[in-house]
Design an enzyme around this catalytic site. Structure first.
Site, PDB file in Angstrom:
ATOM      1  N   HIS A 164      -6.341   4.306   1.164  1.00  0.00           N
ATOM      2  CA  HIS A 164      -5.174   5.431   1.450  1.00  0.00           C
ATOM      3  C   HIS A 164      -5.439   6.641   0.178  1.00  0.00           C
ATOM      4  O   HIS A 164      -4.711   7.719   0.443  1.00  0.00           O
ATOM      5  CB  HIS A 164      -3.979   5.000   1.582  1.00  0.00           C
ATOM      6  CG  HIS A 164      -3.190   4.589   0.394  1.00  0.00           C
ATOM      7  ND1 HIS A 164      -2.945   3.341   0.122  1.00  0.00           N
ATOM      8  CD2 HIS A 164      -2.341   5.300  -0.616  1.00  0.00           C
ATOM      9  CE1 HIS A 164      -2.131   3.322  -0.955  1.00  0.00           C
ATOM     10  NE2 HIS A 164      -2.091   4.667  -1.464  1.00  0.00           N
ATOM     11  N   ASP A 229      -0.158  -2.286  10.717  1.00  0.00           N
ATOM     12  CA  ASP A 229      -0.409  -3.615  11.171  1.00  0.00           C
ATOM     13  C   ASP A 229      -1.667  -4.224  10.321  1.00  0.00           C
ATOM     14  O   ASP A 229      -1.864  -4.131   9.013  1.00  0.00           O
ATOM     15  CB  ASP A 229      -0.368  -3.844  12.255  1.00  0.00           C
ATOM     16  CG  ASP A 229       0.962  -3.511  13.051  1.00  0.00           C
ATOM     17  OD1 ASP A 229       1.804  -3.438  12.284  1.00  0.00           O
ATOM     18  OD2 ASP A 229       1.114  -3.630  14.228  1.00  0.00           O
ATOM     19  N   SER A 305      -0.414   2.969  -6.747  1.00  0.00           N
ATOM     20  CA  SER A 305      -1.496   2.699  -5.706  1.00  0.00           C
ATOM     21  C   SER A 305      -2.707   2.581  -6.177  1.00  0.00           C
ATOM     22  O   SER A 305      -3.478   3.551  -6.882  1.00  0.00           O
ATOM     23  CB  SER A 305      -1.257   3.662  -4.632  1.00  0.00           C
ATOM     24  OG  SER A 305       0.145   3.440  -3.967  1.00  0.00           O
TER      25      SER A 305
END
Length: 372
Positions: A164, A229, A305
């Site tokens: 991401h 998910d 992250s």
């Protein structure tokens, strides 16, 4: 097909078991690692680079949700592990892969919006100061991405990070084409001779030296999942630098079950955005796990992250202790557990399949990727 799916996910059960000896050392298990090889590569249209970089990912699907999800089929796994490669000139390719299980003889055969919080009670993070720490292993393996995330050196020219940080699930983020990786280094002294008057209590000022990224690999499981998910299971990417970084790097390894980790703990360092310019280290217990994810409550903020999650265990073959990256810190997750709200920070586990894929990206030869 369901049986084949189960085989793929479970084919790499550890050969070693936990001994009951009181003198037992936490030992890296041996795994049967599959082989993932490119089958075909297609040229894609150049991306627009129009997505906003997000320093965290939020998903409502918690441990119970993931555990109750059906196993992917063999074809789905192949699709998830296929990948896009973005080059520095803006060109983009898509590579389909095949998954193989090698026999001992060596023959290949196919086989809801909430207030987000990432600090839990007392802030247990440690800012790392001083070049004696920052420039030494393992802290020296942590690097900063120009998109705002963290990465970890895993080879002479490769950096492991979160997908991401490069791609929002639909499009590549702004700055991904001219992506750079920053290495902390001491600032040059001004040449004055007053070094004896330096206040030793003050940390030495550091700066980032940047290296351009040559190409980036992102699994299709992230792109198609769009961070929901199953997509979170594939929140990882590998960056290849234009030139070697000349620092010691940390090897990747297959993530053992949480109960086999030393003290049940994980460690990682990152560039949290609430402490600009600081490398922040933390460790904490793993609270839960699925096949693809580790759930923990390590204090963290956006910017961390992409940090490499690592542990230190005994390497029996080499007769020494060795740190390995077993996961990639993805970010925050809000979970409604039986009507009770609960926060987790989530790391993507390096499974045997992901190990085979990332290792092949690094080495380009599956024969060098047989031991996880």
């Amino acid at each position: 097909m369901a049986a084949l799916s189960t085989l793929i996910l479970l084919l790499c059960a550890a050969k070693d078991v936990m001994p009951s000896s009181p003198h037992w050392k936490p030992t890296w298990p041996s795994y049967r690692v599959p082989v993932i090889l490119p089958q075909s590569t297609l040229n894609l249209d150049k991306p627009q680079f129009d997505a906003e970089a997000r320093l965290e990912v939020v998903s409502p699907c918690g441990p119970a949700c993931h555990k109750s999800s059906p196993l992917p089929t063999y074809e789905e796994v192949k699709n998830y592990l296929s990948y896009e490669t973005l080059y520095a000139n803006g060109s983009l390719t898509e590579t389909e892969v095949g998954i193989y299980i090698l026999s001992n003889g060596g023959d290949a055969s196919r086989g809801r919006s909430r207030t987000k919080r990432q600090i839990y009670g007392y802030d247990s993070r440690f800012s790392i100061f001083g070049k004696d720490f920052l420039l030494n292993y393992p802290f020296s393996t942590s690097v900063k991405l120009s998109t705002g995330c963290t990465g970890t050196l895993v080879a002479e020219k490769h950096v492991l990070t979160a997908a991401h940080c490069i791609h929002d699930g639909k499009s590549y983020v702004k700055g991904a084409q001219k992506l750079r990786v920053g290495f902390l280094k001491p600032k040059q002294k001004d040449g004055s001779k007053g070094s004896n008057s330096t206040n030793l209590a003050m940390p030495e000022k550091m700066k980032f030296q940047w290296i351009r990224v040559k190409r980036t690999h992102v699994p299709k499981g992230w792109i198609k999942g769009n961070a929901n998910d199953i997509g979170m299971d594939y929140d990882y990417a590998l960056l290849e630098l234009k030139k070697p970084h000349k620092r010691k790097f940390m090897k990747i390894g297959v993530s053992p079950p949480a109960r086999h980790l030393p003290g049940g703990r994980i460690h990682f360092s990152g560039y949290d955005n609430d402490r600009p310019g600081n490398l922040v280290y933390r460790f904490c217990d793993v609270k839960d796990e699925t096949y693809d994810l580790l759930y923990q409550q390590c204090d963290a903020q956006p910017g961390a992250s992409g940090s490499g999650v690592y542990v230190r265990m005994w390497k029996r073959q080499n007769h020494k202790w060795e740190r390995k990256i077993i996961g990639i810190f993805s970010g925050h997750q809000w979970v409604d557990m039986n009507g009770t709200p609960q926060d987790f920070n989530v790391a993507v586990r390096i499974t045997p399949l992901k190990y085979a894929q990332i290792c092949y990206w690094i080495k380009g030869n599956y024969l060098d990727c047989r031991e996880g």
